[in-house]
Design an enzyme around this catalytic site. Structure first.
Site: not given
Ligand code: GAR
Length: 199
Positions: A12-14, A89, A106, A108
């Protein structure tokens, strides 16, 4: 205020970077809900501790379209305008995509279309690329394949290891994701085939 729904499966760092951008006034939006397909995801616990609505909708053993419909129901319940996948994911099915057309992003960890799928940083490293990076894109039914919103390049250094490279890619992910969200929320764009046209 536009309402974001964040979907995550792990660390969950993003998600935290998005929350930080909002807190620091760099992104005008509100996180309406954080949803994970894994009840044990660290990011879900972080969201809870930060005071956000944090909901687990376990995917294990649930048919894909059924799970996506449950996720879409939850997003709608929270009045979500834009869905942000942040280390989620799973490949999305039409059961979710059709309910948020051109409203799912998203992030990536590669310069798409190179290295879609799992362990993109490792794929790039093992391929021996000289420039790695990350991509924010609109989500469609194919894996890591929707129209590209924003990319950042990360040069590979002679002194790099896969870990140091992944670390610098992640820092760029944290930087561009909230910028891309802000840009998409501002509007004035349309999709023309594979391209996003900014008007
Ligand atoms: C990030 O590197 C993100 O780009 C990647 O998973 C990581 C999640 O980290 N996503 C994908 O590979 C999607 N195909 P985080 O949970 O700390 O944000």
């Amino acid at each position: 205020m536009r309402r974001l729904g964040v979907l995550l499966s792990g660390r969950g760092s993003n998600f935290e970077a998005i929350a930080r951008a909002i807190g620091e006034g760099r992104l005008e939006a509100a996180i309406a809900v954080v949803i994970s397909n894994k009840a044990e995801a660290a990011g879900l616990e972080t969201a809870r501790l930060m005071g956000f609505s944090a909901v687990a909708i376990p995917s294990k053993g649930v048919e894909r379209a059924r799970h996506d419909a449950l996720v879409a129901d939850e997003l709608e319940r929270h009045g979500v305008d834009l869905v942000c996948l942040a280390g989620y994911m799973r490949l999305l099915t039409p059961a979710l995509i059709k309910r948020y057309p051109e409203r799912i992003l998203n992030i990536h960890p590669s310069l798409l279309p190179a290295f879609p799928g799992l362990d993109a940083q490792k794929q790039a490293w093992e391929h021996g690329v000289r420039v790695a990076g990350c991509t924010v894109h609109l989500v469609n039914e194919a894996l890591d394949a929707g129209p590209i919103v924003m990319q950042a390049a990360v040069p590979v250094l002679e002194t790099d290891t896969i870990e140091s490279l992944s670390h610098r890619i992640l820092a760029e992910e944290h930087r561009i994701y909230s910028q891309a969200i802000a840009r998409v929320l501002r509007g004035g764009w349309r999709v023309d085939g594979r391209r996003i046209v900014w008007e």
